[in-house]
Design an enzyme around this catalytic site. Structure first.
Site, mmCIF file in Angstrom:
data_model
loop_
_atom_site.group_PDB
_atom_site.id
_atom_site.type_symbol
_atom_site.label_atom_id
_atom_site.label_comp_id
_atom_site.label_asym_id
_atom_site.label_seq_id
_atom_site.Cartn_x
_atom_site.Cartn_y
_atom_site.Cartn_z
ATOM 1 C CG HIS A 88 -1.947 1.090 1.140
ATOM 2 N ND1 HIS A 88 -1.681 2.380 1.542
ATOM 3 C CD2 HIS A 88 -3.211 1.099 0.651
ATOM 4 C CE1 HIS A 88 -2.752 3.129 1.309
ATOM 5 N NE2 HIS A 88 -3.695 2.379 0.773
ATOM 6 C CD GLU A 157 -5.267 1.721 -3.276
ATOM 7 O OE1 GLU A 157 -6.436 1.905 -2.949
ATOM 8 O OE2 GLU A 157 -4.349 1.583 -2.470
HETATM 9 P P1 PGA Z 1 -9.132 6.440 -0.181
HETATM 10 O O1 PGA Z 1 -8.025 5.340 0.152
HETATM 11 O O2 PGA Z 1 -10.360 5.700 -0.651
HETATM 12 O O3 PGA Z 1 -9.361 7.184 1.105
HETATM 13 O O4 PGA Z 1 -8.578 7.307 -1.237
HETATM 14 C C1 PGA Z 1 -7.843 4.228 -0.670
HETATM 15 C C2 PGA Z 1 -6.723 3.377 -0.130
HETATM 16 O O5 PGA Z 1 -5.816 3.908 0.510
HETATM 17 O O6 PGA Z 1 -6.704 2.154 -0.331
#
Ligand code: PGA
Length: 237
Positions: A88, A157
Site C-alpha cells: 500500500h 491506486e
Molecule cells: P481512499 O483510500 O479511498 O481514502 O482514497 C484508498 C486506499 O488507501 O486504499
C-alpha cells in the site's frame, strides 16, 4: 467482483466488530455474492465466519520472533486470517517500505498460500512527468513479484488520488487498467478516492474487477451501497 475496505488506523476493536456485523447482515439480506474483503487495524483483527473476509493491512515476513512492534503469521492464524494487503502506498511512502522488503513479504505469504492484495501506483510528480516515466515507475513495482500467483489480486491506486478526493478520469482509469492487464491477468482493482458517487461508474469500466476503498468505506452504509452496485453490475452482465 471484489470490493475491499481498507480501514487503515481507524475503528477500534469494538467499532470494527459492529462494522463487520452490519456488513455481514447486509450482504446476506441482499443476497450479495461478490467477494467482500475488510482490512481492519491490527489490534482490531478478529475471527469471522460468513461472507465478509477479514484481511491484515500488514504483517512481517515471519511466523514469530524478535521483531518489536510487528505482527507474525502466528498472530494471523489465531484469527484464521489468510488474506493480506502488501505494498500500500502509505506503507511504501510513509513507512518507507522498499520494493525489496515488499518482495520478501510477498514471497513469505505466497509460500503460505495467502490471498495477497498487492498495491501499485505512481505519485503525482511521476504522473506529471508523462506516460512513459509513469509506466516505467509502475513496472518497477511489479519487479520481483510473481504476477501469475493464483491468489494474487492487484490494486492500482495512484498515490495522488488516495484520500484526496482527486481521481483520474474514467477514461484514464480504463486505459491504464488495459495496459496493466497485459502485465498480469490477476483481478485488478482500482483504488483512490472511490466513493458512493463514483463507485458505480468505476466498477462498470472494462478491466476493473473491483475497488479498494479507504475513507468512504469507514461509513458502513456507504460501503454496503458499493457492494450492492457491484452486485447489480454483475447481475446485468
Ligand atoms: P481512499 O483510500 O479511498 O481514502 O482514497 C484508498 C486506499 O488507501 O486504499
Amino acid at each position: 467482483m471484489i470490493i475491499a475496505a481498507n480501514l487503515k488506523t481507524n475503528l477500534t476493536r469494538k467499532q470494527t466488530a459492529k462494522y463487520v456485523d452490519e456488513l455481514e447482515s447486509f450482504l446476506n439480506k441482499n443476497k450479495i455474492s461478490q467477494e467482500v474483503l475488510v482490512f481492519p487495524a491490527a489490534s482490531s483483527l478478529n475471527a469471522h465466519s460468513g461472507k465478509v473476509v477479514i484481511g491484515a493491512q500488514n504483517a512481517y515476513a515471519t511466523v514469530n520472533g524478535a521483531f518489536t512492534g510487528e505482527t507474525g503469521k502466528e498472530h494471523l492464524d489465531e484469527f484464521g486470517i489468510n488474506t493480506i494487503l502488501i505494498g500500500h502506498s502509505e506503507r511504501r511512502h510513509i513507512l518507507g517500505e522498499s520494493q525489496e522488503e515488499l518482495i520478501k513479504k510477498f514471497n513469505f505469504y505466497k509460500e503460505l498460500g495467502f490471498k495477497i492484495v498487492y498495491c501499485i501506483g505512481e505519485p503525482l510528480e511521476i504522473r506529471e512527468a508523462g506516460h512513459e516515466p509513469m509506466m516505467e515507475y509502475i513496472s518497477a513495482q511489479y519487479e520481483g513479484i510473481d504476477v501469475s500467483y493464483e491468489n494474487l489480486i492487484i490494486a492500482y491506486e495512484p498515490v495522488w488520488a488516495i484520500g484526496t478526493g482527486l481521481t483520474p478520469t474514467l477514461e484514464e482509469i480504463e486505459s491504464i487498467h488495459k495496459e496493466l492487464k497485459k502485465k498480469s491477468s490477476a483481478p485488478l482493482l482500482y483504488g483512490g478516492s472511490v466513493k458512493v458517487t463514483n463507485a458505480k461508474d468505476v466498477l462498470a469500466l472494462d478491466n476493473v474487477d473491483g475497488i479498494l476503498v479507504g475513507s468512504a468505506a469507514l461509513y458502513v452504509d456507504h460501503f454496503c451501497t458499493m457492494c450492492e452496485y457491484a452486485q447489480s453490475i454483475e447481475n446485468k452482465n
